[in-house]
Write a protein that holds these residues in place. Structure first.
Motif, PDB file in Angstrom:
ATOM      1  N   GLY A 120      -2.912   0.025   1.003  1.00  0.00           N
ATOM      2  CA  GLY A 120      -2.773   1.472   0.825  1.00  0.00           C
ATOM      3  C   GLY A 120      -2.358   2.204   2.091  1.00  0.00           C
ATOM      4  O   GLY A 120      -2.142   3.423   2.052  1.00  0.00           O
ATOM      5  N   ASN A 130     -15.073   3.651  -3.892  1.00  0.00           N
ATOM      6  CA  ASN A 130     -14.358   3.280  -5.128  1.00  0.00           C
ATOM      7  C   ASN A 130     -14.639   1.835  -5.513  1.00  0.00           C
ATOM      8  O   ASN A 130     -14.863   1.533  -6.684  1.00  0.00           O
ATOM      9  CB  ASN A 130     -12.844   3.450  -4.940  1.00  0.00           C
ATOM     10  CG  ASN A 130     -12.431   4.906  -4.985  1.00  0.00           C
ATOM     11  OD1 ASN A 130     -13.143   5.734  -5.554  1.00  0.00           O
ATOM     12  ND2 ASN A 130     -11.318   5.226  -4.375  1.00  0.00           N
ATOM     13  N   TRP A 140     -11.224   7.877   5.036  1.00  0.00           N
ATOM     14  CA  TRP A 140     -10.362   7.271   4.013  1.00  0.00           C
ATOM     15  C   TRP A 140     -10.892   5.890   3.629  1.00  0.00           C
ATOM     16  O   TRP A 140     -10.956   5.531   2.456  1.00  0.00           O
ATOM     17  CB  TRP A 140      -8.945   7.193   4.566  1.00  0.00           C
ATOM     18  CG  TRP A 140      -7.924   6.595   3.664  1.00  0.00           C
ATOM     19  CD1 TRP A 140      -7.405   7.154   2.542  1.00  0.00           C
ATOM     20  CD2 TRP A 140      -7.293   5.323   3.806  1.00  0.00           C
ATOM     21  NE1 TRP A 140      -6.478   6.295   1.978  1.00  0.00           N
ATOM     22  CE2 TRP A 140      -6.388   5.171   2.736  1.00  0.00           C
ATOM     23  CE3 TRP A 140      -7.396   4.295   4.747  1.00  0.00           C
ATOM     24  CZ2 TRP A 140      -5.600   4.035   2.566  1.00  0.00           C
ATOM     25  CZ3 TRP A 140      -6.610   3.176   4.586  1.00  0.00           C
ATOM     26  CH2 TRP A 140      -5.726   3.047   3.501  1.00  0.00           C
ATOM     27  N   VAL A 200     -12.323  -4.265  -0.091  1.00  0.00           N
ATOM     28  CA  VAL A 200     -12.142  -2.961   0.565  1.00  0.00           C
ATOM     29  C   VAL A 200     -11.012  -3.035   1.592  1.00  0.00           C
ATOM     30  O   VAL A 200     -10.090  -2.201   1.588  1.00  0.00           O
ATOM     31  CB  VAL A 200     -13.450  -2.516   1.267  1.00  0.00           C
ATOM     32  CG1 VAL A 200     -13.192  -1.328   2.201  1.00  0.00           C
ATOM     33  CG2 VAL A 200     -14.510  -2.157   0.249  1.00  0.00           C
ATOM     34  N   ARG A 217      -7.564  -3.582   0.036  1.00  0.00           N
ATOM     35  CA  ARG A 217      -7.054  -2.328  -0.567  1.00  0.00           C
ATOM     36  C   ARG A 217      -6.572  -1.386   0.528  1.00  0.00           C
ATOM     37  O   ARG A 217      -5.575  -0.691   0.378  1.00  0.00           O
ATOM     38  CB  ARG A 217      -8.161  -1.635  -1.377  1.00  0.00           C
ATOM     39  CG  ARG A 217      -8.340  -2.195  -2.761  1.00  0.00           C
ATOM     40  CD  ARG A 217      -9.149  -1.222  -3.617  1.00  0.00           C
ATOM     41  NE  ARG A 217      -9.762  -1.877  -4.754  1.00  0.00           N
ATOM     42  CZ  ARG A 217     -10.513  -1.274  -5.653  1.00  0.00           C
ATOM     43  NH1 ARG A 217     -10.743   0.023  -5.552  1.00  0.00           N
ATOM     44  NH2 ARG A 217     -11.047  -1.927  -6.666  1.00  0.00           N
ATOM     45  N   ALA A 218      -7.337  -1.361   1.630  1.00  0.00           N
ATOM     46  CA  ALA A 218      -6.955  -0.472   2.741  1.00  0.00           C
ATOM     47  C   ALA A 218      -5.599  -0.891   3.310  1.00  0.00           C
ATOM     48  O   ALA A 218      -4.730  -0.048   3.537  1.00  0.00           O
ATOM     49  CB  ALA A 218      -8.020  -0.513   3.832  1.00  0.00           C
ATOM     50  N   ILE A 221     -12.443   4.397   0.012  1.00  0.00           N
ATOM     51  CA  ILE A 221     -12.063   3.141  -0.664  1.00  0.00           C
ATOM     52  C   ILE A 221     -13.334   2.326  -0.944  1.00  0.00           C
ATOM     53  O   ILE A 221     -13.500   1.769  -2.023  1.00  0.00           O
ATOM     54  CB  ILE A 221     -11.079   2.331   0.207  1.00  0.00           C
ATOM     55  CG1 ILE A 221      -9.757   3.075   0.335  1.00  0.00           C
ATOM     56  CG2 ILE A 221     -10.837   0.941  -0.372  1.00  0.00           C
ATOM     57  CD1 ILE A 221      -8.766   2.433   1.279  1.00  0.00           C
TER      58      ILE A 221
END
Lengths: 193, 129
Positions: free
Chosen positions: A71, A91, A84, A64, A67-68, A88
């Motif tokens: 992103g 997901n 937000w 997580v 990815r954050a 994530i």
């Protein structure tokens, strides 16, 4: 002396808002990202825990936050960072669930993890804990998510709607059905609420 | 239809008996920050590579443009030369052929019919009879 100690140990960066920390992260400041991690990791863990194998929880949390970080350049500054990030998280949970569904059932995982929860267990409490876990497990993924986010994590319905990208009305509807299914399961197990 | 206090009781029960979240392993934060650091290095390298590529693209484009310009210039000048040569050849050809053209050629090529006179008509009549 204690006041001085607190003042020294307190990190002045902790007072900065998520938005300010994100701005620093975008300039490559990993220390600011560490603060964001410390601020939000507990809730991310709580969201992931009901839907994943405890042994893979740390890996998912890492996924997580990685990815954050990657992103962040695409993150719209008008949105809430937490919303937000939870999006994530959801997901990652979905991806994990799909992968895990191919290899083993959720109930098998739960029965394995239940005995290791407490060192000196109160039997009735442990029993109810097991029931709650099993009750959550028998719900659909959507209902499980909505109960975890709303009733356990106490995230407001509007924010949940943003996280899951669904209308608030759908959140309410899912919550109603999820609670009904959970209540029915508990009653079948002899729990009177 | 459920009563609001039913929902509240369910929420309380779930919160009270939810399984405790296992704590993160002590090295998780370090692992994440290491991964983040590696990702940053990779991104920077990638950005550098792409900017290097862009830098290489500029002189290459200039060289290619110059090459194309030179080639097209040469083509055009070659055409001009060819045209000039052709015109010169044509002129020479015409001049040469003009000189060898026989003076009475026009008469040979386009004989002019003699005007019909009365005597010639008489001749014709006599011969016919």
């Amino acid at each position: 002396v204690s006041v001085v100690a607190i003042a020294v140990s307190a990190n002045p960066l902790d007072n900065r808002s998520d938005r300010e920390l994100v701005q620093c992260c975008l300039q490559g400041d990993t220390a600011s990202f560490r603060l964001l991690y410390r601020r939000h990791q507990q809730r991310v863990r709580s969201m992931l825990y009901p839907v994943c194998n405890p042994s893979s929880l740390d890996d998912l949390v890492q996924e997580v936050f990685l990815r954050a970080w990657k992103g962040l350049p695409k993150f719209k500054q008008t949105a809430q960072f937490s919303t937000w990030l939870y999006r994530i998280t959801w997901n990652v949970a979905c991806d994990h669930r799909q992968a895990a569904a191919q290899s083993r059932t959720r109930l098998q995982v739960l029965t394995k993890m239940a005995p290791s929860q407490q060192d000196a267990p109160d039997l009735s409490h442990l029993h109810y804990q097991d029931l709650v876990q099993k009750g959550l497990a028998q719900l659909s993924f959507d209902h499980q998510t909505i109960l975890t986010l709303h009733d356990l994590e106490e995230i407001p319905q509007k924010e949940i709607a943003e996280i899951l990208e669904i209308p608030v009305g759908t959140v309410k509807s899912r919550l109603f059905h999820a609670r009904a299914a959970m209540r029915q399961f508990l009653q079948q197990q002899g729990v009177q609420l | 239809m459920t009563h609001p206090h039913d929902d509240e009781a369910l929420k309380q029960f779930l919160r009270q008996h939810r399984s405790p979240i296992p704590p993160a392993s002590p090295d998780l934060e370090a692992r994440i920050m290491q991964a983040v650091g590696q990702s940053t290095t990779a991104q920077t390298k990638c950005q550098r590579t792409s900017s290097n590529r862009r830098l290489w693209l500029v002189p290459s484009t200039i060289a290619a443009s110059l090459l194309v310009a030179l080639a097209s210039f040469q083509l055009v000048s070659l055409r001009r030369e060819t045209n000039a040569n052709q015109i010169a050849n044509m002129e020479t050809f015409l001049e040469n052929n003009w000189l060898i053209f026989p003076e009475n050629a026009e008469a040979e090529l386009f004989p002019v019919a003699e005007p019909v006179t009365q005597s010639s008509t008489e001749e014709l009549v006599t011969t016919g009879s």
